[in-house]
Design a protein around this motif. Structure first.
Motif: not given
Lengths: 323, 249
Positions: A150, B15-16, A303, B43-45
């Motif tokens: 991302s 964001e990562r 999360t 994490t994924r989010s």
């Protein structure tokens, strides 16, 4: 000659794509509903192949657009260039003018490019200079997003996410399916997908799917389901750590009325694919995760509390009694 | 006082990122810094950032800790924004470095507990003694005359068999060929096989009672009668009746 059915199209795609039944069904449902699909999954899961195969099976035109940070709206919709020999401007149509358009990694392009694409998706027409051009019919956009990488991405705004009829999560194949992939793609030249239906067939299917009956009880069920996403407080679910979590704490905002329409249309299309001319509660329940997951505003607590959006939607759906 | 404790600042961004450089921690002038640990987890989010600061207070009283702030550009509207954690006020309790002071405190505390146990123990003995005295002097009760024997109850009606229930369903569907009766019959058949309200046909067809092909056909035909369009309703009810007859034959 017997009338062609959508199941033939799925069968033809399944000869090329191993597994990924949810993706194939999703593509076909979107085609029948005249909608667009957002596919989220890691790279290498045959998303591009599925879209290309769908276009080939329909004798339609396929275009792929790789979204990058430096992409411009004109790279998608087209532009006007000056023809020196004729001393006049000529319109060059962009890659959006195709029946099946794959918008690869849509979140890598900035908002103005996403807007240009999503406006075309909604209006089904594009204005270049003084002229407005209608997009071909059928016109389906399959947009992909990669959840793993991302960095350097631009999150899709909520209003734009809402324009996708459904979001399908693409998962890894099972070991058995992966063995099949090894065998199938071991040969140098794989068989291309043959055309099994025409664009006219798609238009006819679409009309038939639209005519599928939805009973009043089912309409109420759909409305209650969507309303539940907006009033989730008090619904308990178990997190992956085994703790009890209130669904209301995970959701900032619920699904829009567009979700209600999407659920009804997708339920009709699923019933049609199943050979029925009336929809059932099972149709609504089966497509609810695909129609709702990108329309519900989950906050960071999914999360921190270790609750997947899928589990939350499952709990919401289970809370509403089917008619 | 003189006991290390931890202040934990948690930040979640969508964001990562590898690090969050714009996080400004409060100045802890009144505390001694003993350690600082940073954990960045993707994490994924997005990214979860946790900073754990270990500190020590050297004096008693109230210490105010200002909020930690994060300055970032919101990608949604491109504007610079500042996010803050909650401010903290902690009260540092008394303590002493003199080891004898601790022993004295312990002895005093033990004496207080011994006195309390003695008072409570004495109270319980008094209450038990009073209760025994009252029970001993209670008058003997005369037994009440036994009530008239109840007339014999009629035996409960035998539960209707599954065949009877299906026969009733067929009678209802033949007598009233409407959507409402089809919905009622569907609900009755679902109850008969133990399905709860709110299940769908797919759930019901997974039940062990529905492995019989004729029963599955009946369930599907009743589903159709409940949800099909009006022009198909009579045909759907006919099919449901035919399914019921097939089971009953």
């Amino acid at each position: 000659m017997s009338e062609k059915r959508p199941s033939q199209l799925v069968d033809a795609l399944a000869q090329t794509i191993v597994g990924q039944r949810e993706v194939l069904d999703g593509l076909l449902l979107a085609l029948l509903c005249n909608g667009h699909v957002l596919l989220e999954g890691p790279p290498g899961l045959a998303k591009t192949l599925a879209c290309r195969s769908l276009a080939a099976a329909l004798e339609g035109e396929f275009k792929r657009i790789q979204f990058t940070p430096d992409l411009l709206p004109s790279d998608i919709v087209g532009t006007r260039v000056f023809n020196q020999s004729e001393a006049a401007f000529a319109t060059v149509l962009g890659p959006i003018f195709a029946n099946v358009v794959l918008a690869d990694e849509i979140n890598r392009a900035p908002a103005k490019v996403q807007s240009a694409l999503l406006e075309a998706m909604q209006e089904r027409q594009v204005t270049i200079g003084p002229q407005t051009h209608s997009l071909p019919d059928p016109f389906v956009v399959m947009a992909t997003m990669n959840p793993l990488d991302s960095e350097g991405t631009y999150a899709l705004p909520v209003a734009q996410m809402d324009r996708f009829l459904m979001k399908v999560n693409v998962g890894y194949p099972t070991p058995e399916e992966e063995l099949q992939i090894l065998d199938r793609f071991a040969v140098a030249d794989t068989q291309p997908v043959r055309a099994v239906a025409s664009l006219e067939d798609v238009k006819r299917w679409r009309a038939d799917a639209h005519a599928v009956h939805i009973d009043e009880k089912l309409k109420r069920y759909i409305v209650d389901l969507v309303a539940k996403t907006r009033h989730a407080r008090g619904i308990s679910l178990r997190s992956e750590r085994g703790q009890t979590v209130d669904a209301g704490d995970l959701i900032d905002y619920g699904a829009s009325p567009r979700a209600t329409l999407a659920l009804a249309n997708l339920a009709r299309a699923r019933a049609f694919m199943d050979g029925r001319d009336f929809a059932l509660p099972d149709d609504v329940r089966a497509i609810a995760p695909h129609a709702l997951r990108h329309r519900i505003g989950f906050n960071y607590r999914v999360t921190t509390e270790a609750v997947s959006p899928e589990r939350a939607i499952e709990a919401l759906v289970a809370e509403v009694a089917a008619p | 006082m003189e006991v290390p404790f931890q202040l934990i600042v948690r930040v979640h961004v969508r964001e990562r990122v590898d690090s969050i450089d714009t996080l400004i921690l409060p100045i802890l002038a009144e505390l001694e810094l003993r350690g600082d640990q940073r954990v960045v987890r993707s994490t994924r989010s997005g990214t979860d950032y946790t900073e754990t600061i270990t500190v020590l207070a050297h004096h008693t009283g109230t210490i105010a800790i200002a909020p930690a702030t994060l300055q970032a550009v919101d990608a949604r509207d491109g504007r610079a924004k500042q996010y803050s954690s909650n401010p903290l006020t902690i009260t540092v309790g008394g303590g002493s470095l003199d080891p004898l002071a601790g022993a004295e405190r312990f002895a005093r505390s033990a004496w207080h507990w011994a006195v309390r146990i003695a008072i409570w123990g004495g109270s319980i003995i008094v209450v038990v003694a009073l209760a025994a005295l009252i029970f001993h002097h209670r008058p003997v009760r005369v037994p009440a005359p036994s009530p008239e024997p109840l007339p014999p109850q009629p035996p409960p009606a035998p539960a209707r068999s599954r065949r009877d229930q299906l026969s009733d369903a067929l009678t209802v569907l033949r007598a009233e060929r409407s959507r409402g009766s089809a919905v009622r019959v569907r609900a009755a058949v679902w109850r008969m096989i133990g399905a709860s309200e709110g299940e769908t046909l797919a759930d019901v067809l997974q039940r062990p009672d529905t492995t019989d092909a004729r029963m599955r056909t009946l369930l599907r035909s009743l589903e159709r009668a409940a949800f099909t369009y009006d022009a198909d309703l009579m045909q759907a009810i006919d099919d449901a009746c035919a399914s019921l007859e097939a089971i009953l034959s």
